[in-house]
Structure formats: structure tokens, C-alpha cells
Design an enzyme around this catalytic site. Structure first.
Site, PDB file in Angstrom:
ATOM      1  CG  PHE A 183      -2.044   0.771   1.164  1.00  0.00           C
ATOM      2  CD1 PHE A 183      -3.102   0.808   0.282  1.00  0.00           C
ATOM      3  CD2 PHE A 183      -1.893   2.248   1.816  1.00  0.00           C
ATOM      4  CE1 PHE A 183      -4.037   1.787   0.432  1.00  0.00           C
ATOM      5  CE2 PHE A 183      -2.871   3.225   1.466  1.00  0.00           C
ATOM      6  CZ  PHE A 183      -4.173   2.923   0.793  1.00  0.00           C
ATOM      7  CD  GLU A 197      -6.237  -7.062   1.704  1.00  0.00           C
ATOM      8  OE1 GLU A 197      -7.049  -6.518   1.519  1.00  0.00           O
ATOM      9  OE2 GLU A 197      -5.172  -6.246   1.895  1.00  0.00           O
ATOM     10  CB  THR A 202     -11.930   7.480   8.580  1.00  0.00           C
ATOM     11  OG1 THR A 202     -11.044   6.473   8.283  1.00  0.00           O
ATOM     12  CG2 THR A 202     -12.346   8.736   7.454  1.00  0.00           C
ATOM     13  CG  HIS A 211      -9.725   2.117   6.888  1.00  0.00           C
ATOM     14  ND1 HIS A 211      -8.304   1.960   6.245  1.00  0.00           N
ATOM     15  CD2 HIS A 211     -10.338   1.120   6.248  1.00  0.00           C
ATOM     16  CE1 HIS A 211      -8.305   1.056   5.462  1.00  0.00           C
ATOM     17  NE2 HIS A 211      -9.604   0.339   5.442  1.00  0.00           N
TER      18      HIS A 211
END
Length: 143
Positions: free
Chosen positions: A14, A47, A73, A75
Site C-alpha cells: 500500500f 490481507e 477516519t 479505518h
């Protein structure tokens, strides 16, 4: 250890620049230890536990790499908590030997400081943990 451990690096891409630094330290440490290794990329840290679970019977140990940077957020909280929980469950219930190299930081600068092999080198630290857990697993399964 009797034979060189075979390790799977499971790497979240990411934040690619952070991942590259983590992998640099990880690979250097594995090569210094004489371990064999393979590398697998996943989209994000969420993942990582699933892939390790899929590969449990093929490797002696695992190095989980990634980075989660706090955003605006919640998240961040879910990704950090669930990836850590998933890895811990694999260690506890499946006896997986895992080195935890997932950075959970407030900002990019903190991530760089922890990932960079010339600074805190958390990839190397994750390898040390993984190899020690492989050693202990071998000790207890060969009684």
C-alpha cells in the site's frame, strides 16, 4: 537449527516506498541468517493474515510486512486491530512462526524512521522474531 528455515515474506504494497525499505532490511537479515525465502505481495495489511493462513504448510515461518498510517477516519483502527488479531490467532491456534513487521504510525516520517534499514530497521527485527519462533517451534514439535 538443523536445516535452513524456509520463510515467506508477505508484504503489503500500500505504501510502496515504506514496503521497499522494510523488504530491504528483511532480505538482508534472512540472507545473513542463511535462510531461504520467497516474497509475496498483497494489496494491504488486512490481507496479510489470510495469505499466511493459506501458506501454513509450505513454510517454516513468515515475516508479515506493511504499514498503516493514521488518517482522518476509524479505518486505521480496524485495519491495525484486525491484521494484528489475525496474525496472533495464527500464532496461537495454528502454531505459525510469525515475525511482525507491520508498522502502525501517525505519519509518513514515523514510518520512514522505522522502516529504513539505516535507522530502526523493523524488517530486520521481524526476521529476528520469526527465526526465533521457528527455532522454538522446532524444539517443541521434535520432543
Amino acid at each position: 537449527m538443523s536445516r535452513a528455515p524456509h520463510i515467506l515474506i508477505v508484504e503489503s504494497r500500500f505504501y510502496e516506498d515504506i514496503s521497499d525499505m522494510l523488504v530491504e532490511g528483511t532480505v538482508a537479515a534472512l540472507e545473513e541468517a542463511g535462510a531461504t525465502w520467497e516474497r509475496l505481495e498483497v494489496p494491504g495489511t488486512f490481507e496479510v493474515p489470510a495469505v499466511i493462513n493459506m501458506a501454513l504448510d509450505r513454510y517454516d515461518g513468515f515475516v508479515a510486512l506493511g504499514c498503516v498510517i493514521r488518517g482522518e477516519t476509524t479505518h486505521y483502527d480496524y485495519v491495525c486491530g484486525e491484521s494484528a488479531r489475525g496474525l496472533q490467532e495464527l500464532a496461537l491456534h495454528k502454531h505459525a512462526a510469525i515475525g511482525y513487521g507491520i508498522l502502525t504510525v501517525e505519519n509518513h516520517a514515523q514510518a520512514v524512521a522505522r522502516a529504513d534499514p539505516k535507522q530502526r530497521d523493523k524488517g530486520r527485527d521481524a526476521v529476528a522474531a520469526c527465526l526465533r519462533m521457528v527455532e522454538l517451534k522446532r524444539r517443541f514439535t521434535n520432543i
